[in-house]
Enzyme design. Structure first.
Site, PDB file in Angstrom:
ATOM      1  N   GLU A 134     -24.340 -21.376  13.292  1.00 31.91           N
ATOM      2  CA  GLU A 134     -24.803 -22.460  12.502  1.00 31.91           C
ATOM      3  C   GLU A 134     -24.453 -22.195  11.365  1.00 31.91           C
ATOM      4  O   GLU A 134     -23.495 -23.522  10.148  1.00 31.91           O
ATOM      5  CB  GLU A 134     -26.149 -22.496  12.232  1.00 31.91           C
ATOM      6  CG  GLU A 134     -27.481 -22.789  12.737  1.00 31.91           C
ATOM      7  CD  GLU A 134     -27.019 -24.073  13.789  1.00 31.91           C
ATOM      8  OE1 GLU A 134     -26.360 -24.945  13.545  1.00 31.91           O
ATOM      9  OE2 GLU A 134     -27.538 -23.936  14.438  1.00 31.91           O
TER      10      GLU A 134
ATOM     11  N   HIS B 250     -18.329 -27.777   7.226  1.00 28.63           N
ATOM     12  CA  HIS B 250     -18.174 -27.959   6.354  1.00 28.63           C
ATOM     13  C   HIS B 250     -17.428 -27.969   4.568  1.00 28.63           C
ATOM     14  O   HIS B 250     -17.233 -29.389   4.083  1.00 28.63           O
ATOM     15  CB  HIS B 250     -19.262 -28.414   5.847  1.00 28.63           C
ATOM     16  CG  HIS B 250     -20.116 -29.390   4.972  1.00 28.63           C
ATOM     17  ND1 HIS B 250     -20.957 -29.446   3.925  1.00 28.63           N
ATOM     18  CD2 HIS B 250     -19.676 -30.680   4.319  1.00 28.63           C
ATOM     19  CE1 HIS B 250     -21.783 -30.444   2.761  1.00 28.63           C
ATOM     20  NE2 HIS B 250     -20.369 -31.465   3.243  1.00 28.63           N
TER      21      HIS B 250
END
Length: 230
Positions: free
Chosen positions: A104, A111
């Site tokens: 994750e 990002h």
């Protein structure tokens, strides 16, 4: 017109391999996660500690980590820049816990770097949310009312298929980043690397199954549409 036999649609056969793959993928991810949830990392770090360490090492101190409910509900929210980890992962010190946490974080790093496949997928989200819900309305109307509506439904459904396909490189890349970060930062041992990879490979299989199901459904709908034109 496409042949039907006693009310049976033969194009449904196209979906069987994808359905079997989906069942296998779900079983594989659950059994693999449960197995390595009982294998504790030699370093003894929790998933939350691993996540925080990797985030900070990559200059992502602005990304918060939160505990979330559910099981295997872990995800990174790019809108609020929050990493949400389930209880097993957040507090756990197992290979499964640190591997999922690192995966994750891989999305958070993507990002931060504006990784193109992730950016493209995120931009598709609002479009797909609308098209996926509307597509089956047009598809049903196409079968019941007029064929042109079926083609519109297929076009809308294609957006959902594209989303599933684009998700594959995003997930594979996040897993690759996770393994690299865990090993490079000595958060797991070299021996534990292969166990971590098994956990992440099993999780990735669910995305492969989802993409395969979407693609085969699209092919089936195109066949049915073309048969109505004959």
């Amino acid at each position: 017109m496409y042949p039907y036999y006693y009310g049976f649609d033969p194009t449904m056969i196209l979906l069987i391999p994808a359905m079997l793959l989906a069942v296998y993928a779900q079983t594989k991810v659950k059994t693999t996660f449960n197995k390595y949830l009982r294998v504790y990392s030699q370093k003894g770090y929790t998933g939350a500690q691993v996540a925080r360490y990797i985030l900070d090492k990559n200059g992502l101190r602005n990304v918060d980590i939160e505990l979330t409910g559910g099981r295997l509900s872990d995800h990174y929210d790019p809108r609020s820049k929050v990493l949400r980890l389930s209880n097993d992962v957040y507090h756990g010190t197992s290979i499964a816990s640190v591997s999922v946490a690192a995966h994750e974080v891989g999305h958070a790093i993507q990002h931060g770097e504006e990784y193109f496949p992730l950016t493209f997928r995120n931009n598709l989200v609002p479009i797909v949310n609308i098209s996926s819900s509307m597509s089956w309305i047009f598809i049903m109307l196409g079968f019941l009312v007029t064929p042109p509506l079926l083609k519109i439904g297929i076009l809308l459904f294609s957006g959902a298929v594209l989303f599933q396909v684009v998700t594959l490189p995003v997930e594979f890349n996040a897993s690759s980043r996770a393994i690299d970060q865990l090993v490079t930062n000595s958060l797991i041992t070299t021996e534990e690397r292969k166990y971590s990879k098994k956990v992440l490979d099993a999780a990735a299989l669910t995305y492969v199954a989802a993409a395969a199901s979407a693609i085969m459904q699209l092919i089936r709908l195109v066949i049915l549409s073309n048969s109505r034109d004959d």
